[in-house]
Design an enzyme around this catalytic site. Structure first.
Site, PDB file in Angstrom:
ATOM      1  N   ARG A 108      -3.403 -10.038   5.110  1.00 30.38           N
ATOM      2  CA  ARG A 108      -3.682 -10.148   3.635  1.00 30.38           C
ATOM      3  C   ARG A 108      -2.262  -9.500   2.826  1.00 30.38           C
ATOM      4  NH1 ARG A 108      -5.955  -7.148  -0.372  1.00 30.38           N
ATOM      5  NH2 ARG A 108      -7.587  -8.273  -1.628  1.00 30.38           N
ATOM      6  N   LYS A 166       0.703  -1.203  -0.061  1.00 30.81           N
ATOM      7  CA  LYS A 166       0.058   0.011  -0.283  1.00 30.81           C
ATOM      8  C   LYS A 166       0.790   1.189   0.188  1.00 30.81           C
ATOM      9  CE  LYS A 166      -4.266  -2.119   1.266  1.00 30.81           C
ATOM     10  NZ  LYS A 166      -5.395  -2.311   2.123  1.00 30.81           N
TER      11      LYS A 166
HETATM   12  C1  9MG Z   1      -9.943  -6.078  -0.849  1.00 31.55           C
HETATM   13  N1  9MG Z   1      -8.880  -5.519  -0.029  1.00 31.55           N
HETATM   14  C2  9MG Z   1      -8.015  -4.635  -0.471  1.00 31.55           C
HETATM   15  N2  9MG Z   1      -7.304  -4.284   0.632  1.00 31.55           N
HETATM   16  C3  9MG Z   1      -7.838  -4.753   1.876  1.00 31.55           C
HETATM   17  C4  9MG Z   1      -7.629  -4.807   3.056  1.00 31.55           C
HETATM   18  O1  9MG Z   1      -6.834  -3.902   3.561  1.00 31.55           O
HETATM   19  N3  9MG Z   1      -8.431  -5.511   4.067  1.00 31.55           N
HETATM   20  C5  9MG Z   1      -9.408  -6.241   3.525  1.00 31.55           C
HETATM   21  N4  9MG Z   1     -10.178  -6.877   4.123  1.00 31.55           N
HETATM   22  N5  9MG Z   1      -9.576  -6.380   2.173  1.00 31.55           N
HETATM   23  C6  9MG Z   1      -9.037  -5.684   1.354  1.00 31.55           C
END
Ligand code: 9MG
Length: 260
Positions: free
Chosen positions: A256, A221
């Site tokens: 994630r 990010k």
């Molecule tokens: C789909 N998606 C993209 N970034 C995300 C994040 O930070 N958290 C979650 N739960 N889904 C995400």
């Protein structure tokens, strides 16, 4: 703490990795390279071998500036991939969607979990989540992806995100979804400045009092790029790993990620 995902159980006393499998042609990180079913399966298999316990399949890009897609397009992208992975890999499948129709079809196709960046706020989403009877991740987002980064502002970021997530937990309870099926995510990068994001990360423990597992997505990010002097999205692996470790130390149960 254990999370019951259809016929699977995740032991959340240890952290788990959720691997991202985007099926979007404009995905900010995978660029649609897993568009075909075989390559999606191959990527899923790689992530599983490299330690992912969950694979998050998404058909709608939620990167800043992304535009919404039609429901049928989302179904066409996501459902065949869920079926393919379900039929071939021993892994927990999460579906990244805000659409009730996708949630229902994904559960029939073999999904084990719902990941909703809109926290079940779309019409019919709470009812669909109750019906599929799968764990659901409720994420905080200010605004919508196409405009959310234009001027994110909060009176108090921690209180605002906490308040929103508490309200969504209540909405779930009213719909008959219990705490044992809820996960929370403060939504790094979703309508937040770099300062907002790092304040949330530093205070992640604040969300522990909501008494449900915490999932975070920090991988690649812009907050990582900023800390690395503006590195491009494909050059943020070390920073992403460092941020994931910090998140786990501060209480995250699931991270994630794109890179293994
Ligand atoms: C789909 N998606 C993209 N970034 C995300 C994040 O930070 N958290 C979650 N739960 N889904 C995400």
């Amino acid at each position: 703490m254990k999370l019951h995902c259809a016929n699977r159980v995740l032991d959340l006393s240890v952290p788990h990795v959720m691997g991202v499998l985007n099926t979007t042609p404009d995905s900010f990180s995978d660029g649609g390279s897993y568009a075909s079913l075989d390559s999606a399966l191959y990527r899923g298999e790689q992530m599983l071998k490299q330690g992912a316990r969950i694979i998050d399949v998404g058909g709608e890009s939620t990167r800043p500036g992304a535009v919404k897609i039609e429901l049928q397009q989302e179904l066409d992208r996501v459902i065949p991939v869920v079926e393919k992975i379900h039929g071939n890999l021993d892994v927990c499948i999460s579906v990244d969607s805000s659409s009730p129709e996708v949630m229902l079809a994904a559960q029939k196709a073999g999904a084990h979990m719902i990941n909703d960046v809109r926290a079940l706020q779309r019409d019919g989403a709470l009812e669909a989540a109750k019906k599929v009877n799968l764990p659901v991740c409720l994420m905080h987002m200010q605004g919508e992806p196409d405009t959310m980064q234009s001027n994110p502002s909060y009176s108090h970021i921690l209180d605002d995100v906490y308040g929103f997530l508490s309200e969504r937990i209540l909405a779930c309870h009213e719909a008959g979804i219990e705490n044992s099926q809820i996960l929370l995510d403060p939504g790094f990068g979703f309508g937040k400045s770099v300062e907002h994001n790092y304040h949330l990360l530093a205070n992640l423990k604040h969300f522990e009092s909501l008494a449900v597992p915490i999932l975070v997505g920090l991988s690649r990010k812009s907050m990582i790029g900023s800390a690395l002097g503006g590195r491009p999205v494909n050059d943020r692996v070390a920073g992403s790993v460092a941020a994931a470790v910090v998140a786990v130390i501060k209480g995250a149960h699931i991270v994630r990620v794109h890179d293994f």
